[in-house]
Each structure stands twice: as structure tokens, then as C-alpha cells.
Write a protein that holds these residues in place. Structure first.
Motif, PDB file in Angstrom:
ATOM      1  N   VAL A   1      37.550  39.095  42.827  1.00 35.12           N
ATOM      2  CA  VAL A   1      38.051  38.039  43.486  1.00 35.12           C
ATOM      3  C   VAL A   1      38.825  37.679  44.251  1.00 35.12           C
ATOM      4  N   GLU A   2      39.314  38.540  45.269  1.00 33.98           N
ATOM      5  CA  GLU A   2      39.966  37.934  46.173  1.00 33.98           C
ATOM      6  C   GLU A   2      39.035  37.792  47.398  1.00 33.98           C
ATOM      7  N   GLY A   3      37.671  38.440  47.142  1.00 34.47           N
ATOM      8  CA  GLY A   3      36.580  38.162  48.142  1.00 34.47           C
ATOM      9  C   GLY A   3      37.138  36.903  48.217  1.00 34.47           C
ATOM     10  N   TYR A   4      36.656  36.113  47.271  1.00 33.90           N
ATOM     11  CA  TYR A   4      36.345  34.984  46.459  1.00 33.90           C
ATOM     12  C   TYR A   4      37.723  33.929  47.655  1.00 33.90           C
ATOM     13  N   LYS A   5      38.844  34.358  47.985  1.00 33.22           N
ATOM     14  CA  LYS A   5      39.635  33.451  48.114  1.00 33.22           C
ATOM     15  C   LYS A   5      39.224  32.835  49.375  1.00 33.22           C
ATOM     16  N   GLY A   6      37.795  33.695  50.251  1.00 34.61           N
ATOM     17  CA  GLY A   6      37.106  33.281  51.648  1.00 34.61           C
ATOM     18  C   GLY A   6      36.714  31.683  51.559  1.00 34.61           C
ATOM     19  N   ILE A   7      36.814  31.662  50.115  1.00 36.57           N
ATOM     20  CA  ILE A   7      35.573  29.595  49.965  1.00 36.57           C
ATOM     21  C   ILE A   7      36.745  28.803  50.548  1.00 36.57           C
ATOM     22  N   ALA A   8      37.604  29.155  49.775  1.00 41.74           N
ATOM     23  CA  ALA A   8      38.967  28.524  49.996  1.00 41.74           C
ATOM     24  C   ALA A   8      39.377  28.373  50.947  1.00 41.74           C
TER      25      ALA A   8
END
Ligand SMILES: *Cc1c(COP(=O)(O)O)cnc(C)c1O
Length: 376
Positions: free
Chosen positions: A191-198
């Protein structure tokens, strides 16, 4: 690194300020094999809970934000975050990479996941890249076609018979006992890795709306957390309105939201062509529901027909996505978005992964002698 005088060429090992000859001193020119690149992992270094293993990165993230021509007729400014260009052709790679970085540091030798689709391929690929073994648990009826992509990377596929819904929890429990680190759909590092999209979206635009195809809820939570962290740290003025998008044929989160429930209930007999977002009992469903309520965000579900139409329209501007990834654009018509609003839709995965269900095109035939006639 040594200091050198550009006037007389004297060199110094220690930190002197001037050369004995009176000239200035400077560091020797760099020579070596430089690591070039300011990836999203480096630009937002402090935001990750574990140090990313940059040397093992496959270049996940830093995907294009493409201006869409479709916005015009709806009177909005529409951007597409093209996650199909990730190393295994879906955004899953961002989360897999970060979780794998943790697994390696923690000394795990084997990782696993529960998936038949994009996540399975992603975990198998990165496990090989990181020198770890992977065990990919799939349901009884997973198609061989999909499993091929996993085996190619060297993942060990295990068909599990029985209640697929229980497999998620069972895998976490057994993994702990057997020393297998399971990187499932809403694993906290994933889930942390997906922050990059934001983060990347915020660098390129400050959107009013962000449309997120949602299944387990891991992606939605990651993007939400990314924006919240930017906002709370003064790096973003206004939070966008996030929209969780589901397929009508499997929309447990939207249903619970609509009915004012605080818990997501299992969606019986799910049926949709958007297979990548068809989790009937999303493990992060309640957490997504809570976010939707707290920030007054939205949940929209779309029909298979609308998905096919959106997929075709995206392809007509050069972007071939899988059905699940077209749901965001399909949802545009169902939302009341004010004129001129800036909207970002996440194109989560490539259409080349779901060629089987893709529409057949017409193929013309022509003998070489008649080519001129055929081309007219
Ligand atoms: C995994 C996936 C999603 C949904 O992500 P969740 O974290 O499960 O909500 C959407 N689209 C594609 C193509 C996916 O592979």
C-alpha cells in the motif's frame, strides 16, 4: 574524494580551503559508473517506511500523465495516469518492489501472494529479481493462460482447492509459521508503494478528482494516503475528491456505501468482465468505506457495457488497457463533475494481458497483384 587545485594541479586528501599556491581548490572530477536518475523513490525518500532497494528496481513508477482527448466533450480536463508501462504492465509493481525491499532486508528467503492476475506476475517477477523464491497461490479454476505469465518469471504456482475467500487469511497465518512472507493485495508495504501514484500526480497537476478502479482496496488506500501525507505536510493545498470505481457485477464497497453500512459484506455471485477488480470480499473494504465517509468522497459502479465502450475509446486514442482499467473513464458519465474540473483516471493495467476477451478486429485480404486496388 580528493581536492585538486585547478591552477597548479596540487592534490590534497584533507579538507583544505585554499591551495598553497594561493589558488582555489575543487573536488576531482567524478569518474566511475554513476547512478543516474531521480526516481519517485528518491524524490520522496522520506515518505517510505523502508529503504527502497534502488539497485534492484526494474524502473517501476514514474509513469506518464497523459492528456486525454476525451475530456473535451465532457467539458473537463482529463488526464490519464498510464500505469500500463510498469515492468510487468500494471501498477502492482510499485507495491511489490517496496514490499520485496522489506522482505529482503528482513531476511526472508521465500515470498508469496494470493492472485491469478497482475499481482501474481508482479510478485513472481520481483522475487526473481531479488533472488527470492515465490509461491503463487491460485484458485482451482484459474486459467492456464494466466498462470503462464507467472511461470515464465520462475514463480511456483500452487492451485488451491476450497474456499478461495479464506485463502487470503489462511496464507498470512501459515506464512508466518513457515517463514513465507506473503505480499497480498493490501500488504502494508504494498500500500505504501502505491503512494507514489499520488506523489507523481501532485507533481504534474493538482487534480479536483481522481478515479481509482477498486477491488481489494489496497490501491485506493495507497493513493489516498499519498495525497493525505502531501496535504498534511503542507505540500498540497487542496485534497482532491477521490472516487472508488467498481464494476456493477461485483461492487461490495459501493453497495455498503450506498446503504450506509459500516462493514462491507460479501458480494454473492460476482460477474463482470473486469476480472482484475472482482474481489467479492475486499480485505480493505471497511477501511476504504471509512475513508469515503470521512472525506466525503465517492463510490461509483459501472456496467460491463460501459466498460467495453470506455476501453474502446481509450484504444482509439492509443491506450490499450484491460477492462478493469477502463472503469475510471467509464464512470465519468455517471459523475456530476463541474465544467473545467481537472480529473485524473488511473489506467491500472495493460490490455495485452486480457487479449482473450478483447474484440476481434476485421482483417482484410488482398493478393499482391491487386494491392493498388485494395489500398484505394
Ligand atoms: C489489482 C488491480 C486493481 C485493483 O487494486 P486493489 O488494490 O485490489 O483495489 C485495479 N486494476 C488492475 C488492473 C489491477 O490489477
Amino acid at each position: 574524494m580528493k581536492l585538486i587545485c585547478p591552477l597548479c594541479g596540487r592534490t590534497y586528501d584533507g579538507p583544505v580551503q585554499r591551495c598553497e599556491c594561493g589558488g582555489p581548490v575543487e573536488f576531482e572530477r567524478f569518474r566511475g559508473e554513476p547512478y543516474i536518475g531521480r526516481s519517485v523513490w528518491e524524490r520522496f525518500w522520506d515518505f517510505w517506511p523502508v529503504e527502497p532497494e534502488l539497485e534492484l528496481s526494474l524502473g517501476e513508477g514514474d509513469t506518464p500523465l497523459v492528456r486525454s482527448k476525451l475530456g473535451k466533450e465532457l467539458g473537463i480536463r482529463l488526464y490519464l495516469k498510464n500505469e500500463t508501462v510498469n515492468p510487468t504492465w500494471s501498477f502492482k509493481d510499485r507495491g511489490t518492489f517496496l514490499a520485496m525491499s522489506h522482505a529482503l532486508k528482513a531476511g526472508h528467503k521465500t515470498v508469496g501472494t494470493v492472485s491469478t492476475g497482475n499481482m501474481a506476475a508482479s510478485v513472481a517477477a520481483y522475487a526473481s529479481r531479488f533472488g527470492l523464491k515465490s509461491k503463487i497461490l491460485v484458485s482451482e479454476n484459474a486459467s492456464n493462460e494466466k498462470l503462464k505469465a507467472v511461470s515464465v518469471y520462475g514463480g511456483e504456482v500452487v492451485r488451491v482447492s476450497g474456499d478461495y475467500g479464506r485463502l487470503y487469511f489462511e496464507s498470512l497465518e501459515l506464512g508466518e509459521r513457515l517463514g513465507i512472507y506473503f505480499i497480498n493485495s493490501d500488504n502494508p508495504f504494498r500500500v505504501e508503494g502505491y503512494k507514489g501514484i499520488a506523489f507523481e500526480i501532485a507533481e504534474g497537476a493538482s487534480p479536483d478528482y481522481v478515479l481509482v478502479p477498486t477491488s481489494s482496496g489496497g490501491l485506493f488506500r495507497g493513493i489516498a494516503k499519498g495525497f493525505l501525507e502531501l496535504h498534511e505536510n503542507g505540500l498540497m493545498d487542496e485534497l482532491p475528491t477521490l472516487v472508488a470505481v467498481q464494476a456493477e457485477g461485483c461492487s461490495p464497497i459501493c453497495r455498503a456505501f450506498r446503504e450506509g453500512k459500516s462493514r462491507v459484506e460479501r458480494f454473492e455471485n460476482p460477474k463482470t468482465i473486469a476480472k482484475a477488480i472482482a474481489n467479492p470480499y475486499p480485505p480493505s473494504g471497511d477501511a476504504v468505506l471509512r475513508l469515503l465517509r470521512e472525506f466525503n468522497w465517492k463510490c461509483v459502479s459501472v456496467s460491463d457495457g460501459e466498460v467495453v465502450e470506455a476501453q474502446r475509446r481509450l484504444a482509439n486514442e492509443g491506450l490499450f488497457v484491460q477492462p478493469a482499467s477502463a472503469t475510471g473513464v467509464a464512470a465519468l458519465k455517471r459523475l456530476e463533475i463541474p465544467e473545467g474540473a481537472k480529473v485524473v483516471s488511473i489506467l491500472t493495467g495493460s490490455g495485452l494481458k486480457t487479449l482473450k476477451g478483447a474484440p476481434e478486429g476485421e482483417v482484410g485480404e488482398c493478393p499482391l497483384e491487386e494491392l493498388e486496388r485494395c489500398l484505394r
